[in-house]
Design a protein around this motif. Structure first.
Motif, PDB file in Angstrom:
ATOM      1  N   LEU A 128       0.820  -1.212   0.000  1.00  0.00           N
ATOM      2  CA  LEU A 128       0.000   0.000   0.000  1.00  0.00           C
ATOM      3  C   LEU A 128       0.857   1.265   0.000  1.00  0.00           C
ATOM      4  N   THR A 129       1.964   1.234   0.729  1.00  0.00           N
ATOM      5  CA  THR A 129       2.851   2.402   0.745  1.00  0.00           C
ATOM      6  C   THR A 129       3.452   2.650  -0.638  1.00  0.00           C
ATOM      7  N   PHE A 130       3.982   1.603  -1.244  1.00  0.00           N
ATOM      8  CA  PHE A 130       4.568   1.752  -2.582  1.00  0.00           C
ATOM      9  C   PHE A 130       3.493   2.110  -3.612  1.00  0.00           C
ATOM     10  N   GLY A 131       2.317   1.508  -3.495  1.00  0.00           N
ATOM     11  CA  GLY A 131       1.228   1.832  -4.413  1.00  0.00           C
ATOM     12  C   GLY A 131       0.816   3.286  -4.312  1.00  0.00           C
ATOM     13  N   ALA A 132       0.761   3.807  -3.090  1.00  0.00           N
ATOM     14  CA  ALA A 132       0.429   5.225  -2.902  1.00  0.00           C
ATOM     15  C   ALA A 132       1.505   6.117  -3.505  1.00  0.00           C
ATOM     16  N   ILE A 133       2.757   5.737  -3.325  1.00  0.00           N
ATOM     17  CA  ILE A 133       3.855   6.531  -3.890  1.00  0.00           C
ATOM     18  C   ILE A 133       3.760   6.560  -5.415  1.00  0.00           C
ATOM     19  N   GLY A 134       3.581   5.395  -6.032  1.00  0.00           N
ATOM     20  CA  GLY A 134       3.481   5.340  -7.496  1.00  0.00           C
ATOM     21  C   GLY A 134       2.260   6.065  -8.021  1.00  0.00           C
ATOM     22  N   GLY A 135       1.120   5.889  -7.361  1.00  0.00           N
ATOM     23  CA  GLY A 135      -0.109   6.551  -7.805  1.00  0.00           C
ATOM     24  C   GLY A 135      -0.033   8.065  -7.673  1.00  0.00           C
ATOM     25  N   ILE A 136       0.485   8.541  -6.531  1.00  0.00           N
ATOM     26  CA  ILE A 136       0.616   9.993  -6.323  1.00  0.00           C
ATOM     27  C   ILE A 136       1.587  10.588  -7.332  1.00  0.00           C
ATOM     28  N   PHE A 137       2.676   9.883  -7.608  1.00  0.00           N
ATOM     29  CA  PHE A 137       3.627  10.376  -8.608  1.00  0.00           C
ATOM     30  C   PHE A 137       2.940  10.528  -9.964  1.00  0.00           C
ATOM     31  N   ALA A 138       2.223   9.491 -10.398  1.00  0.00           N
ATOM     32  CA  ALA A 138       1.592   9.525 -11.718  1.00  0.00           C
ATOM     33  C   ALA A 138       0.529  10.616 -11.803  1.00  0.00           C
ATOM     34  N   VAL A 139      -0.298  10.730 -10.773  1.00  0.00           N
ATOM     35  CA  VAL A 139      -1.344  11.761 -10.781  1.00  0.00           C
ATOM     36  C   VAL A 139      -0.726  13.147 -10.839  1.00  0.00           C
ATOM     37  N   THR A 140       0.251  13.396  -9.971  1.00  0.00           N
ATOM     38  CA  THR A 140       0.859  14.730  -9.913  1.00  0.00           C
ATOM     39  C   THR A 140       1.579  15.070 -11.205  1.00  0.00           C
ATOM     40  N   GLU A 141       2.322  14.108 -11.759  1.00  0.00           N
ATOM     41  CA  GLU A 141       3.037  14.372 -13.009  1.00  0.00           C
ATOM     42  C   GLU A 141       2.059  14.664 -14.145  1.00  0.00           C
ATOM     43  N   SER A 142       0.993  13.904 -14.249  1.00  0.00           N
ATOM     44  CA  SER A 142       0.022  14.108 -15.326  1.00  0.00           C
ATOM     45  C   SER A 142      -0.740  15.412 -15.165  1.00  0.00           C
ATOM     46  N   VAL A 143      -1.174  15.705 -13.945  1.00  0.00           N
ATOM     47  CA  VAL A 143      -1.923  16.945 -13.710  1.00  0.00           C
ATOM     48  C   VAL A 143      -1.017  18.162 -13.940  1.00  0.00           C
ATOM     49  N   ALA A 144       0.224  18.080 -13.476  1.00  0.00           N
ATOM     50  CA  ALA A 144       1.151  19.188 -13.700  1.00  0.00           C
ATOM     51  C   ALA A 144       1.385  19.405 -15.192  1.00  0.00           C
ATOM     52  N   GLY A 145       1.518  18.314 -15.936  1.00  0.00           N
ATOM     53  CA  GLY A 145       1.716  18.440 -17.385  1.00  0.00           C
ATOM     54  C   GLY A 145       0.513  19.044 -18.083  1.00  0.00           C
ATOM     55  N   SER A 146      -0.691  18.670 -17.659  1.00  0.00           N
ATOM     56  CA  SER A 146      -1.877  19.227 -18.313  1.00  0.00           C
ATOM     57  C   SER A 146      -2.118  20.680 -17.895  1.00  0.00           C
TER      58      SER A 146
END
Length: 163
Positions: free
Chosen positions: A75-93
């Motif tokens: 769950l910790t690693f999943g949260a890290i990967g998910g937060i990274f992907a969301v933040t990177e995508s939202v920042a890019g858009s």
């Protein structure tokens, strides 16, 4: 291919996911693969720890402890990967650009998960800085783990000389 012996493409062409380039897909794949990696690391960690003593009326205490550790890491690693992907995508858009700043923001947000998990601000700041730096270094390297050698390692020959 560009007519040469090997396909040499730019990093943006390699990363083009086409119809899979959506926020939902990126987040789900990042969180899922990170969860899997964390679960495997949790299993390894659990195997190296002491096994709890067998208690009365408790079925399989070692297996339950191993499962808890695996889930905790997953769950910790999943949260890290998910937060990274969301933040990177939202920042890019929001920014309208696809550059290293998006990865730096994603890495900082992902690192903050570790600070929240530890409950300590210095841990969060340090982890955010470290993951942001790693994300920028990976982006600067063209998202490749090694330099291309011009060799292909295929289980079959690309061109059959007998045909």
């Amino acid at each position: 291919m560009d007519g040469g012996k090997y396909d040499v493409r730019e990093a943006d062409e390699i990363r083009d996911l086409g119809e899979y380039d959506t926020l939902l897909f990126k987040t789900a794949s990042a969180a899922g693969s990170s969860f899997l990696a964390g679960t495997i690391l949790g299993a390894i960690t659990a195997a190296w720890q002491d096994v709890p003593a067998v208690e009365r009326n408790v079925a399989l205490p070692a297996l339950k402890k191993t499962g808890r550790i695996m889930m905790n890491y997953g769950l910790t690693f999943g949260a890290i990967g998910g937060i990274f992907a969301v933040t990177e995508s939202v920042a890019g858009s929001i920014r309208g650009e696809n550059d290293f700043w998006n990865s730096a923001l994603g890495g900082a947000a992902a690192g903050s998960v570790l600070g929240i998990r530890a409950g300590k601000l210095p841990v969060g700041i340090g982890a955010a800085a470290a993951l942001a730096a790693v994300a920028v270094i990976v982006d600067a390297g063209g998202q490749r783990a090694r330099t291309p050698t011009g060799r292909e390692y295929l289980p079959f020959p690309r061109h059959n000389p007998d045909l």
